[in-house]
Scaffold this active site. Structure first.
Site, mmCIF file in Angstrom:
data_model
loop_
_atom_site.group_PDB
_atom_site.id
_atom_site.type_symbol
_atom_site.label_atom_id
_atom_site.label_comp_id
_atom_site.label_asym_id
_atom_site.label_seq_id
_atom_site.Cartn_x
_atom_site.Cartn_y
_atom_site.Cartn_z
ATOM 1 N N PRO A 76 30.648 -59.095 -2.751
ATOM 2 C CA PRO A 76 29.862 -58.485 -3.474
ATOM 3 C C PRO A 76 30.052 -58.533 -4.727
ATOM 4 O O PRO A 76 31.007 -59.099 -5.322
ATOM 5 C CB PRO A 76 30.343 -57.047 -2.873
ATOM 6 C CG PRO A 76 31.540 -56.949 -2.824
ATOM 7 C CD PRO A 76 31.833 -58.541 -2.062
ATOM 8 N N ARG B 280 25.770 -55.821 7.335
ATOM 9 C CA ARG B 280 26.705 -54.950 7.675
ATOM 10 C C ARG B 280 26.036 -53.744 8.082
ATOM 11 O O ARG B 280 25.140 -53.123 7.342
ATOM 12 C CB ARG B 280 27.496 -54.879 6.360
ATOM 13 C CG ARG B 280 28.382 -56.183 6.240
ATOM 14 C CD ARG B 280 29.203 -56.251 4.877
ATOM 15 N NE ARG B 280 29.649 -57.270 4.571
ATOM 16 C CZ ARG B 280 29.346 -58.127 3.802
ATOM 17 N NH1 ARG B 280 28.158 -58.026 3.312
ATOM 18 N NH2 ARG B 280 29.910 -59.589 3.834
ATOM 19 N N ARG C 101 32.980 -60.249 -7.488
ATOM 20 C CA ARG C 101 32.790 -60.491 -8.860
ATOM 21 C C ARG C 101 32.807 -59.123 -9.430
ATOM 22 O O ARG C 101 32.170 -58.250 -8.779
ATOM 23 C CB ARG C 101 31.467 -61.183 -9.075
ATOM 24 C CG ARG C 101 31.247 -62.247 -8.426
ATOM 25 C CD ARG C 101 31.472 -63.576 -8.893
ATOM 26 N NE ARG C 101 30.888 -64.840 -8.435
ATOM 27 C CZ ARG C 101 31.165 -64.964 -6.984
ATOM 28 N NH1 ARG C 101 31.937 -64.397 -6.440
ATOM 29 N NH2 ARG C 101 30.418 -66.192 -6.600
ATOM 30 N N PRO D 255 34.760 -61.333 1.780
ATOM 31 C CA PRO D 255 35.646 -62.596 1.372
ATOM 32 C C PRO D 255 35.940 -62.303 -0.031
ATOM 33 O O PRO D 255 35.272 -62.056 -0.722
ATOM 34 C CB PRO D 255 34.737 -63.616 1.953
ATOM 35 C CG PRO D 255 33.291 -63.363 1.685
ATOM 36 C CD PRO D 255 33.263 -61.766 2.128
#
Length: 129
Positions: free
Chosen positions: A2, A72, A41, A36
């Site tokens: 994200p 998700r 960022r 991950p």
């Protein structure tokens, strides 16, 4: 993904340690097991032109967005968003005790077709392990 984006009023420039906030956000997101690490960022965008409420006081604001890739389920996204907002609220609580401050947060899910990425950080981190 994200991407965590904090837009903030310029009158907070000397009051907020965004690097500290980003460390907490990135650590939290990385530890959820949902995202991950190589895709996380965080960034801040100072806004010099703004007006809050009636403009008669030294109001300040921070609006944060977490942009996540699609795929998700709602329950997972809601759990992450709720827990992340608790981290955010705890971070800004001391400042809210000192001044007028509006803190807001939203999570948005990006379109699965119109979202393009290129990233060699994932492979780098995998090789580091």
């Amino acid at each position: 993904m994200p991407h965590f984006i904090a837009e903030y009023s310029a009158n907070l420039q000397d009051s907020v340690d965004f690097q500290d906030l980003f460390e907490q956000v990135n650590d939290f997101l990385g530890n959820t097991g949902v995202f991950p690490l190589g895709g996380i960022r965080s960034r801040a965008i100072r806004l010099d032109q703004y007006r809050v409420a009636d403009g008669k006081h030294d109001y300040a604001f921070v609006h944060m967005t977490l942009k996540v890739g699609s795929g998700r389920d709602l329950e997972t996204r809601q759990k992450v968003a709720t827990e992340l907002f608790a981290v955010i609220e705890q971070f800004f609580q001391p400042l809210k005790a000192e001044r007028l401050l509006a803190v807001s947060f939203e999570m948005t899910e990006l379109d699965p077709v119109l979202n393009f990425k290129s990233n060699n950080i994932h492979q780098f981190l995998k090789n580091q392990a």
